[in-house]
Design a protein around this motif. Structure first.
Motif, PDB file in Angstrom:
ATOM      1  N   MET A 292       0.828  -1.206   0.000  1.00  0.00           N
ATOM      2  CA  MET A 292       0.000   0.000   0.000  1.00  0.00           C
ATOM      3  C   MET A 292       0.863   1.257   0.000  1.00  0.00           C
ATOM      4  O   MET A 292       0.575   2.232  -0.702  1.00  0.00           O
ATOM      5  N   ALA A 293       1.958   1.242   0.769  1.00  0.00           N
ATOM      6  CA  ALA A 293       2.862   2.391   0.814  1.00  0.00           C
ATOM      7  C   ALA A 293       3.493   2.648  -0.546  1.00  0.00           C
ATOM      8  O   ALA A 293       3.650   3.801  -0.968  1.00  0.00           O
ATOM      9  N   ASN A 294       3.851   1.592  -1.240  1.00  0.00           N
ATOM     10  CA  ASN A 294       4.468   1.744  -2.558  1.00  0.00           C
ATOM     11  C   ASN A 294       3.515   2.408  -3.540  1.00  0.00           C
ATOM     12  O   ASN A 294       3.893   3.316  -4.288  1.00  0.00           O
ATOM     13  N   VAL A 295       2.248   1.970  -3.522  1.00  0.00           N
ATOM     14  CA  VAL A 295       1.250   2.549  -4.415  1.00  0.00           C
ATOM     15  C   VAL A 295       0.999   4.009  -4.064  1.00  0.00           C
ATOM     16  O   VAL A 295       0.967   4.883  -4.938  1.00  0.00           O
ATOM     17  N   LEU A 296       0.811   4.289  -2.776  1.00  0.00           N
ATOM     18  CA  LEU A 296       0.503   5.655  -2.358  1.00  0.00           C
ATOM     19  C   LEU A 296       1.667   6.598  -2.651  1.00  0.00           C
ATOM     20  O   LEU A 296       1.448   7.729  -3.113  1.00  0.00           O
ATOM     21  N   GLU A 297       2.896   6.157  -2.404  1.00  0.00           N
ATOM     22  CA  GLU A 297       4.048   7.026  -2.674  1.00  0.00           C
ATOM     23  C   GLU A 297       4.137   7.376  -4.150  1.00  0.00           C
ATOM     24  O   GLU A 297       4.397   8.530  -4.510  1.00  0.00           O
TER      25      GLU A 297
ATOM     26  N   LYS B 296      -8.484   4.585  -0.670  1.00  0.00           N
ATOM     27  CA  LYS B 296      -9.373   3.833   0.207  1.00  0.00           C
ATOM     28  C   LYS B 296     -10.716   3.545  -0.469  1.00  0.00           C
ATOM     29  O   LYS B 296     -11.327   2.498  -0.246  1.00  0.00           O
ATOM     30  N   THR B 297     -11.188   4.473  -1.303  1.00  0.00           N
ATOM     31  CA  THR B 297     -12.498   4.327  -1.938  1.00  0.00           C
ATOM     32  C   THR B 297     -12.432   3.476  -3.200  1.00  0.00           C
ATOM     33  O   THR B 297     -13.269   2.577  -3.403  1.00  0.00           O
ATOM     34  N   ASN B 298     -11.458   3.742  -4.044  1.00  0.00           N
ATOM     35  CA  ASN B 298     -11.399   3.091  -5.355  1.00  0.00           C
ATOM     36  C   ASN B 298     -10.383   1.964  -5.453  1.00  0.00           C
ATOM     37  O   ASN B 298     -10.447   1.154  -6.378  1.00  0.00           O
ATOM     38  N   GLY B 299      -9.433   1.920  -4.531  1.00  0.00           N
ATOM     39  CA  GLY B 299      -8.389   0.915  -4.605  1.00  0.00           C
ATOM     40  C   GLY B 299      -7.363   1.237  -5.681  1.00  0.00           C
ATOM     41  O   GLY B 299      -7.489   2.231  -6.399  1.00  0.00           O
ATOM     42  N   PRO B 300      -6.353   0.404  -5.839  1.00  0.00           N
ATOM     43  CA  PRO B 300      -5.323   0.641  -6.849  1.00  0.00           C
ATOM     44  C   PRO B 300      -5.759   0.143  -8.220  1.00  0.00           C
ATOM     45  O   PRO B 300      -6.678  -0.661  -8.347  1.00  0.00           O
ATOM     46  N   THR B 301      -5.096   0.623  -9.244  1.00  0.00           N
ATOM     47  CA  THR B 301      -5.355   0.150 -10.605  1.00  0.00           C
ATOM     48  C   THR B 301      -4.589  -1.155 -10.833  1.00  0.00           C
ATOM     49  O   THR B 301      -3.643  -1.470 -10.087  1.00  0.00           O
ATOM     50  N   PRO B 302      -4.945  -1.912 -11.860  1.00  0.00           N
ATOM     51  CA  PRO B 302      -4.169  -3.120 -12.188  1.00  0.00           C
ATOM     52  C   PRO B 302      -2.696  -2.807 -12.417  1.00  0.00           C
ATOM     53  O   PRO B 302      -1.824  -3.612 -12.050  1.00  0.00           O
ATOM     54  N   LYS B 303      -2.404  -1.648 -13.015  1.00  0.00           N
ATOM     55  CA  LYS B 303      -1.001  -1.267 -13.237  1.00  0.00           C
ATOM     56  C   LYS B 303      -0.294  -1.013 -11.912  1.00  0.00           C
ATOM     57  O   LYS B 303       0.881  -1.372 -11.745  1.00  0.00           O
ATOM     58  N   ASP B 304      -0.997  -0.362 -10.964  1.00  0.00           N
ATOM     59  CA  ASP B 304      -0.415  -0.139  -9.638  1.00  0.00           C
ATOM     60  C   ASP B 304       0.019  -1.464  -9.020  1.00  0.00           C
ATOM     61  O   ASP B 304       1.113  -1.582  -8.465  1.00  0.00           O
TER      62      ASP B 304
ATOM     63  N   ILE C 271      -0.046 -10.375  -3.941  1.00  0.00           N
ATOM     64  CA  ILE C 271      -0.543  -9.005  -3.769  1.00  0.00           C
ATOM     65  C   ILE C 271      -1.632  -8.733  -4.803  1.00  0.00           C
ATOM     66  O   ILE C 271      -1.474  -9.013  -5.989  1.00  0.00           O
ATOM     67  N   ASP C 272      -2.760  -8.196  -4.360  1.00  0.00           N
ATOM     68  CA  ASP C 272      -3.828  -7.827  -5.282  1.00  0.00           C
ATOM     69  C   ASP C 272      -4.472  -6.520  -4.842  1.00  0.00           C
ATOM     70  O   ASP C 272      -4.106  -5.943  -3.810  1.00  0.00           O
ATOM     71  N   ALA C 273      -5.418  -6.047  -5.629  1.00  0.00           N
ATOM     72  CA  ALA C 273      -6.048  -4.747  -5.360  1.00  0.00           C
ATOM     73  C   ALA C 273      -6.783  -4.746  -4.032  1.00  0.00           C
ATOM     74  O   ALA C 273      -6.750  -3.756  -3.286  1.00  0.00           O
ATOM     75  N   ALA C 274      -7.466  -5.845  -3.728  1.00  0.00           N
ATOM     76  CA  ALA C 274      -8.245  -5.918  -2.488  1.00  0.00           C
ATOM     77  C   ALA C 274      -7.334  -5.799  -1.267  1.00  0.00           C
ATOM     78  O   ALA C 274      -7.675  -5.135  -0.275  1.00  0.00           O
ATOM     79  N   MET C 275      -6.160  -6.426  -1.323  1.00  0.00           N
ATOM     80  CA  MET C 275      -5.216  -6.372  -0.204  1.00  0.00           C
ATOM     81  C   MET C 275      -4.745  -4.935   0.027  1.00  0.00           C
ATOM     82  O   MET C 275      -4.711  -4.456   1.168  1.00  0.00           O
ATOM     83  N   ILE C 276      -4.404  -4.243  -1.044  1.00  0.00           N
ATOM     84  CA  ILE C 276      -3.893  -2.876  -0.920  1.00  0.00           C
ATOM     85  C   ILE C 276      -4.979  -1.924  -0.437  1.00  0.00           C
ATOM     86  O   ILE C 276      -4.745  -1.066   0.422  1.00  0.00           O
ATOM     87  N   GLN C 277      -6.178  -2.067  -0.962  1.00  0.00           N
ATOM     88  CA  GLN C 277      -7.284  -1.210  -0.536  1.00  0.00           C
ATOM     89  C   GLN C 277      -7.620  -1.437   0.933  1.00  0.00           C
ATOM     90  O   GLN C 277      -7.851  -0.484   1.689  1.00  0.00           O
ATOM     91  N   ALA C 278      -7.635  -2.699   1.359  1.00  0.00           N
ATOM     92  CA  ALA C 278      -7.924  -3.013   2.758  1.00  0.00           C
ATOM     93  C   ALA C 278      -6.854  -2.431   3.676  1.00  0.00           C
ATOM     94  O   ALA C 278      -7.159  -1.923   4.764  1.00  0.00           O
ATOM     95  N   ALA C 279      -5.592  -2.474   3.251  1.00  0.00           N
ATOM     96  CA  ALA C 279      -4.507  -1.913   4.052  1.00  0.00           C
ATOM     97  C   ALA C 279      -4.652  -0.402   4.185  1.00  0.00           C
ATOM     98  O   ALA C 279      -4.408   0.172   5.251  1.00  0.00           O
TER      99      ALA C 279
END
Length: 249
Positions: free
Chosen positions: A100-105, A164-172, A221-229
């Motif tokens: 999640m930190a990697n995506v957000l950064e 938190k609302t939309n989650g990461p993209t597949p590319k993320d 690692i998937d989108a659901a995991m990152i969004q939940a984190a």
């Protein structure tokens, strides 16, 4: 801080090596280094005092804390936003908060630096520990023009809410997996990585062989995991935000 007290503490720790654990990594023959271990480690003092530890670290503040500190004359501000709380110290959660930190950064870098030109660099850094209590800290740091600080802080929170609302993209997700696998491949070629990881596994009573399974966790690692984190670890109900501003003339 008292220098004499600090030195006395250091001397007391070094006076008893009975409970020390030494970790060796690298290319060596155990039989060849045994005489050196016996000579230089076996001769260390040991009182066998059977000491233990106690938790003297401060608890992070509950709720929201926001402070402006005015120091210095440089026309620049530095802002830090820190989220913290209890943490489930498992391999899955350690991977989740890092992903999640990697995506957000990456998103903050694109928004704050590339799109808005508001900062040269921004970081989103997670940390976690099992002792003295399982907890995490998640820090977002960036510098900017003091006049733009408040607007950029609002942008940071807006990006957090989007994740938190939309989650990461597949590319993320794909980029994060690729980054982590590449880092693992590089790290496992370094003695320092093995030294720190093996020492931690021993200290926490974990099987060191689990280090070899880390890439398997990365591939899950998937989108659901990152969004939940993001929802779990970036609560806007509990954070500390501090900005350093130049002193007013």
């Amino acid at each position: 801080m008292d220098l004499d007290k600090s030195l006395a503490f250091y001397k007391a720790r070094m006076a008893d090596a009975a409970n020390f654990t030494f970790t060796f990594v690298g290319s060596f023959d155990p039989a060849a280094i045994k005489p050196l271990v016996e000579k230089y480690l076996g001769s260390l003092p040991a009182t066998r005092a059977h000491e233990t530890w106690k938790d003297v670290s401060p608890q992070p503040p509950a709720g929201v804390v926001e402070k402006i500190v005015e120091k210095g004359v440089e026309p620049k501000s530095t802002s830090t936003i820190v989220f913290s709380g209890a943490f489930q110290y498992t391999q899955e959660q350690r991977v989740a908060i890092r992903a999640m930190a990697n995506v957000l950064e990456n998103r903050l870098r694109e928004t704050l630096r590339e799109d808005l030109g508001g900062t040269y660099s921004v970081s989103a850094t997670p940390s976690f520990s099992r002792d003295p209590r399982p907890e995490y800290s998640f820090s977002i740091d960036f510098g900017s023009d003091p006049k733009r600080t408040d607007a950029l802080v609002k942008t940071v929170f807006a990006e957090i809410e989007k994740l938190k609302t939309n989650g990461p993209t597949p590319k993320d997700v794909a980029d994060t997996i690729e980054t982590f696998l590449r880092e693992f491949e590089s790290n496992t070629k370094q003695n320092n990585y093995w030294l720190s990881q093996l020492s931690l596994k021993y200290e926490y009573g974990e099987n060191p062989e689990t280090l070899l399974a880390v890439p398997d966790y990365y591939r899950k690692i998937d989108a659901a995991m990152i969004q939940a984190a993001a929802r779990q670890y970036l609560s806007v109900e509990r954070y500390v935000r501090v900005s350093l501003m130049p002193e007013k003339k």
